[in-house]
Design a protein around this motif. Sequence first.
Motif, PDB file in Angstrom:
ATOM      1  N   TRP A  76      -6.680 -10.499   2.494  1.00 13.06           N
ATOM      2  CA  TRP A  76      -6.118 -10.076   3.780  1.00 13.06           C
ATOM      3  C   TRP A  76      -5.526  -8.673   3.685  1.00 13.06           C
ATOM      4  N   LEU A  77      -4.733  -8.429   2.663  1.00 13.14           N
ATOM      5  CA  LEU A  77      -4.075  -7.126   2.535  1.00 13.14           C
ATOM      6  C   LEU A  77      -5.099  -6.017   2.281  1.00 13.14           C
ATOM      7  N   ALA A  78      -6.066  -6.281   1.399  1.00  9.68           N
ATOM      8  CA  ALA A  78      -7.098  -5.275   1.136  1.00  9.68           C
ATOM      9  C   ALA A  78      -7.966  -5.049   2.372  1.00  9.68           C
ATOM     10  N   ALA A  79      -8.200  -6.102   3.156  1.00 10.44           N
ATOM     11  CA  ALA A  79      -8.991  -5.954   4.382  1.00 10.44           C
ATOM     12  C   ALA A  79      -8.242  -5.107   5.405  1.00 10.44           C
ATOM     13  N   LEU A  80      -6.925  -5.278   5.508  1.00  7.31           N
ATOM     14  CA  LEU A  80      -6.143  -4.436   6.410  1.00  7.31           C
ATOM     15  C   LEU A  80      -6.198  -2.979   5.976  1.00  7.31           C
ATOM     16  N   ALA A  81      -6.119  -2.746   4.667  1.00  8.47           N
ATOM     17  CA  ALA A  81      -6.254  -1.377   4.161  1.00  8.47           C
ATOM     18  C   ALA A  81      -7.642  -0.825   4.457  1.00  8.47           C
ATOM     19  N   THR A  82      -8.660  -1.661   4.348  1.00 12.19           N
ATOM     20  CA  THR A  82     -10.034  -1.238   4.640  1.00 12.19           C
ATOM     21  C   THR A  82     -10.189  -0.869   6.107  1.00 12.19           C
ATOM     22  N   LEU A  83      -9.606  -1.656   6.992  1.00 10.94           N
ATOM     23  CA  LEU A  83      -9.663  -1.330   8.420  1.00 10.94           C
ATOM     24  C   LEU A  83      -8.968  -0.002   8.698  1.00 10.94           C
ATOM     25  N   ALA A  84      -7.845   0.236   8.032  1.00  9.36           N
ATOM     26  CA  ALA A  84      -7.108   1.483   8.246  1.00  9.36           C
ATOM     27  C   ALA A  84      -7.871   2.690   7.710  1.00  9.36           C
ATOM     28  N   LEU A  85      -8.569   2.512   6.590  1.00 10.44           N
ATOM     29  CA  LEU A  85      -9.277   3.619   5.950  1.00 10.44           C
ATOM     30  C   LEU A  85     -10.708   3.781   6.454  1.00 10.44           C
ATOM     31  N   GLY A  86     -11.224   2.793   7.182  1.00 10.48           N
ATOM     32  CA  GLY A  86     -12.551   2.908   7.781  1.00 10.48           C
ATOM     33  C   GLY A  86     -13.673   2.274   6.997  1.00 10.48           C
ATOM     34  N   ARG A  87     -13.475   1.994   5.706  1.00  8.74           N
ATOM     35  CA  ARG A  87     -14.513   1.365   4.886  1.00  8.74           C
ATOM     36  C   ARG A  87     -13.871   0.843   3.613  1.00  8.74           C
ATOM     37  N   VAL A  88     -14.585  -0.066   2.953  1.00  8.28           N
ATOM     38  CA  VAL A  88     -14.096  -0.578   1.687  1.00  8.28           C
ATOM     39  C   VAL A  88     -14.260   0.505   0.631  1.00  8.28           C
ATOM     40  N   SER A  89     -13.257   0.637  -0.228  1.00  8.50           N
ATOM     41  CA  SER A  89     -13.267   1.659  -1.275  1.00  8.50           C
ATOM     42  C   SER A  89     -12.330   1.208  -2.382  1.00  8.50           C
ATOM     43  N   LEU A  90     -12.348   1.954  -3.485  1.00 14.34           N
ATOM     44  CA  LEU A  90     -11.415   1.632  -4.563  1.00 14.34           C
ATOM     45  C   LEU A  90      -9.979   1.746  -4.080  1.00 14.34           C
ATOM     46  N   LEU A  91      -9.694   2.711  -3.212  1.00 15.84           N
ATOM     47  CA  LEU A  91      -8.336   2.855  -2.687  1.00 15.84           C
ATOM     48  C   LEU A  91      -7.921   1.632  -1.889  1.00 15.84           C
ATOM     49  N   SER A  92      -8.798   1.153  -1.003  1.00 14.63           N
ATOM     50  CA  SER A  92      -8.435  -0.006  -0.183  1.00 14.63           C
ATOM     51  C   SER A  92      -8.325  -1.281  -1.016  1.00 14.63           C
ATOM     52  N   LEU A  93      -9.118  -1.381  -2.099  1.00 13.33           N
ATOM     53  CA  LEU A  93      -9.056  -2.569  -2.949  1.00 13.33           C
ATOM     54  C   LEU A  93      -7.818  -2.559  -3.840  1.00 13.33           C
ATOM     55  N   TYR A  94      -7.428  -1.364  -4.323  1.00 13.66           N
ATOM     56  CA  TYR A  94      -6.314  -1.263  -5.259  1.00 13.66           C
ATOM     57  C   TYR A  94      -4.955  -1.126  -4.569  1.00 13.66           C
ATOM     58  N   LEU A  95      -4.941  -0.651  -3.339  1.00 14.75           N
ATOM     59  CA  LEU A  95      -3.677  -0.317  -2.690  1.00 14.75           C
ATOM     60  C   LEU A  95      -2.685  -1.480  -2.629  1.00 14.75           C
ATOM     61  N   PRO A  96      -3.100  -2.705  -2.265  1.00 17.25           N
ATOM     62  CA  PRO A  96      -2.111  -3.796  -2.234  1.00 17.25           C
ATOM     63  C   PRO A  96      -1.441  -4.032  -3.580  1.00 17.25           C
ATOM     64  N   THR A  97      -2.204  -4.000  -4.673  1.00 18.59           N
ATOM     65  CA  THR A  97      -1.615  -4.213  -5.989  1.00 18.59           C
ATOM     66  C   THR A  97      -0.733  -3.043  -6.387  1.00 18.59           C
ATOM     67  N   ALA A  98      -1.150  -1.825  -6.040  1.00 25.02           N
ATOM     68  CA  ALA A  98      -0.327  -0.654  -6.361  1.00 25.02           C
ATOM     69  C   ALA A  98       1.012  -0.726  -5.646  1.00 25.02           C
ATOM     70  N   LEU A  99       1.006  -1.074  -4.367  1.00 28.43           N
ATOM     71  CA  LEU A  99       2.264  -1.212  -3.632  1.00 28.43           C
ATOM     72  C   LEU A  99       3.103  -2.347  -4.195  1.00 28.43           C
ATOM     73  N   ALA A 100       2.452  -3.444  -4.576  1.00 32.21           N
ATOM     74  CA  ALA A 100       3.186  -4.565  -5.176  1.00 32.21           C
ATOM     75  C   ALA A 100       3.858  -4.133  -6.466  1.00 32.21           C
ATOM     76  N   THR A 101       3.154  -3.349  -7.288  1.00 23.64           N
ATOM     77  CA  THR A 101       3.722  -2.881  -8.551  1.00 23.64           C
ATOM     78  C   THR A 101       4.921  -1.973  -8.305  1.00 23.64           C
ATOM     79  N   ALA A 102       4.813  -1.057  -7.330  1.00 22.99           N
ATOM     80  CA  ALA A 102       5.927  -0.173  -7.007  1.00 22.99           C
ATOM     81  C   ALA A 102       7.125  -0.969  -6.490  1.00 22.99           C
ATOM     82  N   ILE A 103       6.866  -1.980  -5.668  1.00 20.55           N
ATOM     83  CA  ILE A 103       7.966  -2.814  -5.149  1.00 20.55           C
ATOM     84  C   ILE A 103       8.644  -3.561  -6.289  1.00 20.55           C
ATOM     85  N   ILE A 104       7.859  -4.089  -7.223  1.00 23.16           N
ATOM     86  CA  ILE A 104       8.457  -4.768  -8.379  1.00 23.16           C
ATOM     87  C   ILE A 104       9.355  -3.806  -9.141  1.00 23.16           C
TER      88      ILE A 104
END
Length: 567
Positions: A76-104
């Motif tokens: 769900w989170l990666a799909a929301l990033a994909t919708l925002a960025l316009g297509r699936v990419s490494l950024l959209s796939l990695y962004l949820p985990t990257a934000l989770a790591t920063a929050i931790i």
Amino acid sequence: MTTPPADQPEPSHPIAILAVCAVAGALFVIRLTGLPNLVDNEFRLGACVLNAVQGGNWIAPHNSLGSLDKPPMLTWLAALATLALGRVSLLSLYLPTALATAIIAVLLYTWGTRNAGRYAGFFVAVAYLTSNVIAQQIATARWDGLFALTVALVALAGFRAWNSGHGWTAFWLAAAASTLTKGPLGILLGAFGLLAVPWERRSGRPQPLRGSHLVGVTLFLAIVFGWFALALRWSPRVFDDLIRSELVRHAVMGAPGHRFGKPPIDFLANFAPWSLLTILGLWRIWIHPAADDARRRFDRFCFWWFLGGLLLFAISPHNPARLLYPVIPPAALIAGCEADRLTRGLRPAIRLGGCAAAIVVALTLFTLKYHRWDHRREHVRRTLAILHLHDAIASRVGEDFALTYTRDVPFAVQLTFNTMRPAVTIRDAAALLRADAPTYVVVRDTMRVRRRMGRGAPPVYEIVTATIGTTPYLTLLGNRPDLDARAPVAIGLGPLRVALDHARLGTTQDGVIVVTPETDAARVLVTNARSAPTTTIVRVCGAGIPRRDLVWDLGPHESAAWTASGP
């Protein structure tokens, strides 16, 4: 809370948080701009994201094989990033985990500061972000990084509820998020710290568990089982994929404890050098507990949060190193507080200078690893070949060209084209190439295709070849010498053969084939190449064209056609 000596003022709180976020951001940029890897786990999550975004399957998104890998939170989170960025990419796939790591990292700084002072909190965050395990975690398409955040939220909410006597609703809401990320194990991992409750009885000042769980448990059951019920109605494979395949299969894949020493060794190596401080801190918590009640309870909570999870994975027959991600936050809390205790007599400039040096060394090593040294990894070399194939094709005919893929071609190839099309067998590929209509097939084994075509077959051309070193890896075969985006084209989609004339192929998800007519002469012909009947939906739509769904029940080797000029 431990306070620093009067001559050692604590670091500025906003600046420390900004520094923590900056280190996390720098680490993510290093990973994102490093050598790419699309064939580790990215293709699995990428397929699930495409199924949600293109196929509209948000309840139970599945991979390219039709199975559910995990519960859908990360998708769900990666799909929301994909919708925002316009297509699936490494950024959209990695962004949820990257934000989770920063929050931790921010959470660890906050809780370390609250219980041991700002120097300790900063040491905790630095230890967490400069470890190899977090460098791996921050840019991964696996579920474990996001799972680590949800487990941390469960644990910290449980600690607060234990000390305050209320707030268990937050604990259970975090548990629901954790379960929708990777299953119910998150509740156990987050609750291990509560083993400190009976330990505290020995102090003479026990802190019993208090408060009501009624609202929290009700919400947890409603959220988790509500989604599960919807998913079961959506896909009958949910139970087999998530319960039998994930939970049961992993639990019985070997004798419990047969790799007992692996998780401790993985922890020592991947969290080095901070793992040594964690061990020292565990010993101190056990032998010399803090006199302050709040500090002692937090230390003991972190002790069991870490050790309970480590023992669980040591006993489990399924224990790859990535499963340890949820126990790294308590390990960092223990290590950072221990670093604070050992350096308390040093001047602030030396203490902060040591942190800065650790950050610079770690980021330098990570840059070398992910930008240079990883070039020797097989997954990276395959990905570079895949990207070469994609660029060679897209530069000629664009990304939406109707390509056919054989089953031995990695799905990562389709991921680069932002498509999720059913693959075909070698036999079907050979049949398409023998036909008159222009056809282009991505294959791994060109000789198998040529042998299947037999003698007397029309010529087949190797239009693009991607190599690993000097060895061919992927080849685009065609029954025409070059690509032509304007000519009619035939494509294989699993058991179907689709011929397009003056029409462009869109998404192909879950039996729905989207077609966009380009002129009034547009024509679509669908043939069932199998001996069993099948049903397909051809969705005709486009700019200025009313959407129209054509439902065709095709018998063995039966065809159906649609023309733009027809009735």
